[in-house]
Structure formats: C-alpha cells, structure tokens
Write an enzyme that holds these catalytic residues in place. Structure first.
Site, PDB file in Angstrom:
ATOM      1  N   ASN A 248      29.124 -10.539  28.187  1.00  0.00           N
ATOM      2  CA  ASN A 248      28.345 -11.011  29.340  1.00  0.00           C
ATOM      3  C   ASN A 248      29.154 -12.058  30.085  1.00  0.00           C
ATOM      4  O   ASN A 248      30.285 -12.362  29.719  1.00  0.00           O
ATOM      5  CB  ASN A 248      26.983 -11.531  28.870  1.00  0.00           C
ATOM      6  CG  ASN A 248      27.135 -12.675  27.888  1.00  0.00           C
ATOM      7  OD1 ASN A 248      27.621 -13.744  28.232  1.00  0.00           O
ATOM      8  ND2 ASN A 248      26.748 -12.438  26.632  1.00  0.00           N
ATOM      9  N   ARG A 249      28.583 -12.634  31.100  1.00  0.00           N
ATOM     10  CA  ARG A 249      29.347 -13.486  32.009  1.00  0.00           C
ATOM     11  C   ARG A 249      29.459 -14.937  31.550  1.00  0.00           C
ATOM     12  O   ARG A 249      29.993 -15.769  32.281  1.00  0.00           O
ATOM     13  CB  ARG A 249      28.739 -13.428  33.412  1.00  0.00           C
ATOM     14  CG  ARG A 249      28.921 -12.054  34.047  1.00  0.00           C
ATOM     15  CD  ARG A 249      28.285 -11.994  35.419  1.00  0.00           C
ATOM     16  NE  ARG A 249      28.875 -12.964  36.338  1.00  0.00           N
ATOM     17  CZ  ARG A 249      28.302 -13.387  37.451  1.00  0.00           C
ATOM     18  NH1 ARG A 249      27.113 -12.944  37.778  1.00  0.00           N
ATOM     19  NH2 ARG A 249      28.913 -14.254  38.227  1.00  0.00           N
TER      20      ARG A 249
END
Ligand code: CTP
Ligand code: CA
Length: 224
Positions: free
Chosen positions: A34-35
């Site tokens: 994920n970011r």
C-alpha cells in the site's frame, strides 16, 4: 534495557512503534502493498527516543534511516508484524500502531505465475487485526499498558475513527484525513485529529510529521 540510562520524561519506558505498509506475496516475485511511506511511524519512533524512551521500531522496508538508538525489527507481512508486535509489546508501556497493515492477503502461489497461463484468479484471505489481538492480550496480561492507533480515512473521518477507537480498545486514536493533498500518504506533512476514549477531539494544525509525532509523544508523557 536498563544498561543505557538516559534522561527525559520517558526514561525507563518502553515504546513499540510500527511503521510502513505490509507486503503480502502473490507468488515468489510479486507482492501487494500500500502507499504507506513509513514516515509518520518513523517520526514517532524518533520523538519517543528524544523523550528518553527505549524504542522498538517494527517496520517494513521503507528506505528511511532508522532513528539512532532504536531497536529495529524488520518485517514484511501482516503475520510477521503481528508476531513481532505481540512479542515486543509483552513488556511495553505503549504500543503505537502507525503501520498500514494489509486487511487481506493473497493465498500465494508456490511458483511464479506465468503469463501464458492467462489472467490469474487470485484468492484472498483475511489477515489478523493486530490491535484487536493486542487488546485481547492486554486484557489477560496488562501489557502493553496503553495502545494508540491511526485511522486513515477518505470519508466520515471522525465517525469512522471514533468507532475504531472503541472497537480496538485504544487509549488514543490519531485520525488522518487522507483526502487532503497535504496530509497522509507519502508527503512530509500531516493533518490529524486526536480522539480520546471519552469522546474528546483535539484537532492539530497541519504540520510536519515530526510535529505530529511530538504531539502524540506529549500525550504519552501526560499519561505518566
Ligand atoms: N490495524 C491492525 N491490524 C490490521 C489492520 C489495521 O492493527 N490487520 C491497525 C492499524 O495499524 C491502525 C488501526 O488498526 O492503527 C486502524 O487501521 P485501519 O486500516 O484504519 O482500520 P481497519 O480496522 O482495518 O478498518 P478499514 O481498513 O476497513 O477502514
Ligand atoms: Ca485496514
């Protein structure tokens, strides 16, 4: 743990901080992540060190420098993070879960998926909720003494974050509006609201992640 004696308001306290996004393998060469950059969690570890705490940073590979004096536990998957957190939190005063933990993981293929086999049908399964597992452990053992969560929300920030605070039995929830460009993932600044179990809400000004980290550590210090 007591060999290095340092001053500061958190001297003699053990703080466990998680940082980064977990990495869940799809096959031997691919993964889902994920970011999360790990910046906010790493800043919290630094702020806790600055306050004199003994700090364990449970982090995924972020490329960030490990704050000097922290013990680093490297993890990749949500399962590895769960194991590390349960072990490290067993004698901790405070757990701060800044990591972005996968909610679902692929059931990984043993061999590399081949293009010629066509578009893969990847099956997912749920990961364990680390803060929920910690709450259970804490009810049985008293450790960690306190736990802090983060909630990154793109809508209904305060409602969602408050219900997570209750569901995960937290002492503090750091609610993070990721719909703004100057807050949340990847950037160096953040805009958060501190939520407390009694319903109190404390909005902090938009500021460097280091400043947000210091505000969280101030709260830890206030707990005594
Ligand atoms: N968290 C956790 N274990 C997980 C997922 C999240 O301990 N498997 C922690 C995060 O580190 C964070 C807090 O729970 O401190 C809130 O995470 P968030 O993703 O916002 O909450 P979820 O309960 O996963 O809900 P959703 O993703 O559906 O919004
Ligand atoms: Ca989640």
């Amino acid at each position: 743990r007591y060999l290095m004696s340092r001053g500061g308001p958190l001297a003699g306290r053990k703080v466990v901080v998680t940082a980064g996004g977990t990495q869940e393998p799809i096959d031997p060469v691919r993964l889902i992540t994920n970011r999360s950059s790990g910046k906010q969690g790493t800043a919290v570890a630094q702020a806790a060190l600055d306050a004199g705490a003994e700090v364990t940073l449970v982090s995924t590979p972020t490329g960030l420098a490990v704050p000097a004096g922290a013990k680093l536990v490297c993890v990749k998957t949500a399962q590895e993070m769960l194991d590390a957190v349960l072990a490290e939190a067993a004698d901790a005063d405070v757990l701060i879960m800044a990591a972005a933990v996968a909610d679902f993981r692929p059931i990984p293929a043993a061999q590399k998926l081949k293009k010629a086999a066509g578009i893969p049908q990847i099956q997912f399964e749920a990961t364990a909720d680390i803060l929920a597992a910690v709450a259970e452990r804490r009810a049985a053992t008293g450790f960690p003494r306190r736990s802090i969560g983060f909630a990154a929300e793109s809508q209904d920030l305060l409602q969602n974050a408050q219900s997570k605070l209750e569901r995960k039995h937290l002492d503090l929830m750091v609610a993070n509006d990721i719909s703004a460009a100057d807050a949340g993932f990847e950037v160096d600044t953040n805009r958060v609201v501190l939520l407390f179990p009694d319903g109190r809400q404390q909005p902090l000004p938009m500021q460097e992640k280091a400043g947000v980290a210091e505000a969280i550590v101030q709260q830890v210090i206030a707990w005594g």
